[in-house]
Design a protein around this motif. Structure first.
Motif, short mmCIF file in Angstrom:
data_model
loop_
_atom_site.label_atom_id
_atom_site.label_comp_id
_atom_site.label_asym_id
_atom_site.label_seq_id
_atom_site.Cartn_x
_atom_site.Cartn_y
_atom_site.Cartn_z
N VAL A 60 0.82 -1.22 0.00
CA VAL A 60 0.00 0.00 0.00
C VAL A 60 0.85 1.26 0.00
O VAL A 60 0.44 2.30 -0.55
CB VAL A 60 -0.96 0.00 1.22
CG1 VAL A 60 -1.72 1.31 1.33
CG2 VAL A 60 -1.93 -1.17 1.11
N PHE A 61 2.04 1.20 0.57
CA PHE A 61 2.88 2.39 0.72
C PHE A 61 3.07 3.19 -0.57
O PHE A 61 2.88 4.41 -0.58
CB PHE A 61 4.23 2.00 1.31
CG PHE A 61 5.18 3.15 1.45
CD1 PHE A 61 4.87 4.23 2.27
CD2 PHE A 61 6.39 3.17 0.76
CE1 PHE A 61 5.75 5.29 2.41
CE2 PHE A 61 7.26 4.23 0.88
CZ PHE A 61 6.95 5.30 1.72
N PRO A 62 3.44 2.56 -1.70
CA PRO A 62 3.62 3.37 -2.92
C PRO A 62 2.35 4.06 -3.37
O PRO A 62 2.41 5.10 -4.05
CB PRO A 62 4.09 2.34 -3.96
CG PRO A 62 3.74 1.01 -3.41
CD PRO A 62 3.80 1.15 -1.93
N LEU A 63 1.19 3.54 -2.99
CA LEU A 63 -0.07 4.18 -3.39
C LEU A 63 -0.32 5.44 -2.58
O LEU A 63 -0.96 6.38 -3.05
CB LEU A 63 -1.22 3.18 -3.22
CG LEU A 63 -1.04 1.94 -4.11
CD1 LEU A 63 -2.02 0.85 -3.72
CD2 LEU A 63 -1.19 2.29 -5.58
N THR A 64 0.19 5.49 -1.36
CA THR A 64 0.13 6.75 -0.60
C THR A 64 1.14 7.75 -1.17
O THR A 64 0.92 8.96 -1.10
CB THR A 64 0.43 6.52 0.89
OG1 THR A 64 1.79 6.10 1.06
CG2 THR A 64 -0.48 5.47 1.48
N VAL A 65 2.22 7.24 -1.75
CA VAL A 65 3.23 8.12 -2.36
C VAL A 65 2.68 8.81 -3.60
O VAL A 65 3.06 9.93 -3.94
CB VAL A 65 4.52 7.34 -2.68
CG1 VAL A 65 5.54 8.24 -3.37
CG2 VAL A 65 5.12 6.76 -1.40
N ALA A 67 -0.35 9.94 -3.90
CA ALA A 67 -1.05 11.10 -3.36
C ALA A 67 -0.05 12.17 -2.94
O ALA A 67 -0.24 13.37 -3.19
CB ALA A 67 -1.90 10.68 -2.16
N LEU A 68 1.04 11.74 -2.31
CA LEU A 68 2.07 12.69 -1.89
C LEU A 68 2.71 13.38 -3.08
O LEU A 68 3.00 14.58 -3.04
CB LEU A 68 3.14 11.95 -1.08
CG LEU A 68 4.33 12.79 -0.59
CD1 LEU A 68 3.86 13.89 0.36
CD2 LEU A 68 5.37 11.91 0.09
N ALA A 69 2.93 12.64 -4.17
CA ALA A 69 3.56 13.20 -5.37
C ALA A 69 2.75 14.36 -5.93
O ALA A 69 3.29 15.42 -6.28
CB ALA A 69 3.73 12.11 -6.43
N PHE A 155 -4.03 17.60 1.24
CA PHE A 155 -4.16 19.02 1.57
C PHE A 155 -3.08 19.44 2.57
O PHE A 155 -2.42 20.48 2.37
CB PHE A 155 -5.54 19.29 2.17
CG PHE A 155 -5.83 20.75 2.37
CD1 PHE A 155 -6.26 21.54 1.32
CD2 PHE A 155 -5.64 21.34 3.61
CE1 PHE A 155 -6.51 22.90 1.50
CE2 PHE A 155 -5.88 22.69 3.81
CZ PHE A 155 -6.31 23.47 2.74
N GLY A 156 -2.87 18.65 3.60
CA GLY A 156 -1.85 18.99 4.59
C GLY A 156 -0.46 19.05 3.99
O GLY A 156 0.33 19.95 4.28
N GLN A 157 -0.13 18.07 3.12
CA GLN A 157 1.20 18.03 2.51
C GLN A 157 1.41 19.15 1.50
O GLN A 157 2.51 19.69 1.36
CB GLN A 157 1.42 16.67 1.84
CG GLN A 157 1.51 15.51 2.81
CD GLN A 157 2.59 15.70 3.84
OE1 GLN A 157 3.73 15.99 3.51
NE2 GLN A 157 2.25 15.52 5.10
#
Length: 487
Positions: A60-65, A67-69, A155-157
């Protein structure tokens, strides 16, 4: 004549400015990285989850990345543009670009959430989730809940670097710390007390992200150098076309990491099935769990490296806007030295203490194969971290100079051409070990390109002696000459 906002960025000592801006940025990024790492630590130490939960977290981690990207592309690009605009005293461009960035972030986060919810199983399969049935079950549970928090996370990032560009790096840090504190407090309660497993870990993370997003909303209405109004909150296409390219390097550095992780996860699944030990059902999840842990440690180191460089974006951008190349050059030198030291210290830790590092992630509850493979993974996968930290600093510094194309090309070469290419190629010759070799080979080759760019950047920032002497004269009567010349 109206005095420029944030004038201290042009007059304060470089070392003091770096500490003021870089340290809060480092802490903010470290805390952001810890959101996922903390989950993995608690999951790993829960006997009913263990390496299955760890492997699911890795999937799952890369899928949160992803969003971060998207978030950092919007936030870092806007941050660089706002800093340059304030340095050139263009306040109208500054407030409109921030309002536009807010809207773009909200819209893109809602779209991404919908895509994740609709195509959940196919996406998890693409990232290696079907290594075995228990891992896939854990991954689905974790991913569903994490997806619900994507709008708050993005939004926070995205707002974090924008808050820094307004001259408030400490608030940016505190808002992220507050969210992380909530996550850390709730994780053990949900996982160990209520035994909610992967769902509990995800919900703790989401609640922390909501706190960070709420503080960012509050700050938008209390900005210092930039004042927002109704006209700010429109998608100003002309400005978006200027600031989004400045964030494309940040986007590519993250999204290409996703591509590399997808390639790595699938190579682990493929070549792990050919391994004498890891082809067994009981141990099949170990390589994926371990590589995920090592990546998380690397994420901590890179968060420090990126934090130092990204924290300097407002300083460099302002001084370039004010035509102070001498100060931008001095900062570049200090930054490269600091980045190399961070990489060297991290290298020492992974080479000397790999057993202790893996012990944090539940090694006591796992087989000896788990620990042995983790030690090997730490020592091989991360052996070129000095080059990795310097490479990141170079990419981001170019971004702060407004050289989006050069920065983007270098990022693409490192993460896609080398990162994905070697992850797919080397396992064909070295089997499962080839996955581990892909990282150091990519970093070493990228450094050769970075060295050329570093030399070129110094030449660009070298000023004519007569021109530099003229710049050292006080541009404002209140600034003493000796303070201007002292970097």
């Amino acid at each position: 004549m109206e005095q420029k906002s944030n004038l201290f960025l042009e007059t304060e000592k470089i070392g003091k400015l770096m500490r003021k801006y870089a340290i809060p940025c480092i802490i903010s990024l470290l805390v952001a990285a810890l959101y996922n790492i903390v989950d993995q630590i608690f999951i790993a130490n829960a006997s009913y989850l263990g390496s299955y939960g760890n492997a699911a977290n890795t999937v799952v981690f890369p899928l949160t990345v992803v969003a971060l990207a998207i978030a950092v592309m919007i936030g870092d690009g806007c941050c660089a543009f706002v800093s340059i605009s304030l340095g050139a005293n263009k306040k109208d461009d500054a407030h409109k670009s921030i309002g536009s960035a807010v809207l773009i972030c909200v819209i893109s986060s809602v779209i991404l959430t919908a895509v994740y919810l609709i195509f959940q199983e196919g996406i998890l399969t693409m990232f290696g989730g079907r290594v075995n049935e228990e891992t896939f079950r854990c991954a689905k549970e974790y991913f569903f809940w994490i997806t619900l928090g994507v709008p708050f996370y993005m939004f926070g990032q995205a707002m974090n670097p924008i808050i820094r560009s307004d001259g408030s790096p400490k608030f940016a840090m505190v808002s992220t710390l507050a969210g992380a504190a909530v996550n850390i407090m709730l994780d053990p309660i949900f996982i160990f007390v209520f035994r909610r497993g992967m769902m509990g870990a995800a919900v703790a993370t989401i609640l922390g992200q909501i706190v960070t997003a709420a503080l960012a909303v509050w700050y938008l209405f209390h900005m210092k150098a930039v004042k927002l109004n109704k006209s700010s909150f429109r998608i100003h296409g002309r400005l978006a076309a200027k600031y989004l390219p400045l964030g494309i390097c940040s986007f590519l550095s993250q999204i290409s990491l996703v591509a590399a992780m997808a390639a790595i996860n699938n190579m682990i699944r493929k070549y792990g099935a050919m391994d004498e030990i890891f082809s067994q059902e009981a141990y099949a999840q170990i390589p994926m769990a371990v590589v995920g842990i090592v990546m998380k440690f690397f994420q901590i180191v890179i968060s420090i490296a990126v934090g130092m460089a990204a924290g300097c974006i407002p300083i460099v951008g302002y001084n370039i806007g004010a035509n102070r190349k001498d100060r931008a050059r001095s900062l570049f030198t200090r930054l490269l030295i600091a980045e190399a030291l961070v990489g060297a210290l991290a290298l020492l830790i992974v080479e000397v203490f790999p057993r202790r590092l893996i012990g944090i992630f539940g090694a006591a509850n796992e087989s000896v194969y788990y620990t042995d493979y983790a030690i090997k993974c730490f020592r091989i996968y991360l052996c070129m971290m000095v080059f990795a930290t310097v490479n990141k600093a170079t990419f981001i510094y170019l971004q702060s100079l407004g050289k989006a194309l050069t920065s983007t090309v270098l990022s693409m070469v490192r993460e896609v051409v080398f990162g994905v290419g070697f992850a797919l190629l080397l396992p064909r010759f070295f089997g499962l070990d080839g996955v581990l070799y892909s990282m150091p080979v990519s970093d070493a080759l990228t450094f050769l390109l970075s060295a050329v760019v570093i030399v070129s950047t110094y030449r660009t920032l070298r000023s004519d002696p007569i021109e530099e002497a003229a710049k050292c004269r006080p541009s404002h009567p209140t600034v003493p000459i000796r303070k201007e010349q002292k970097l």
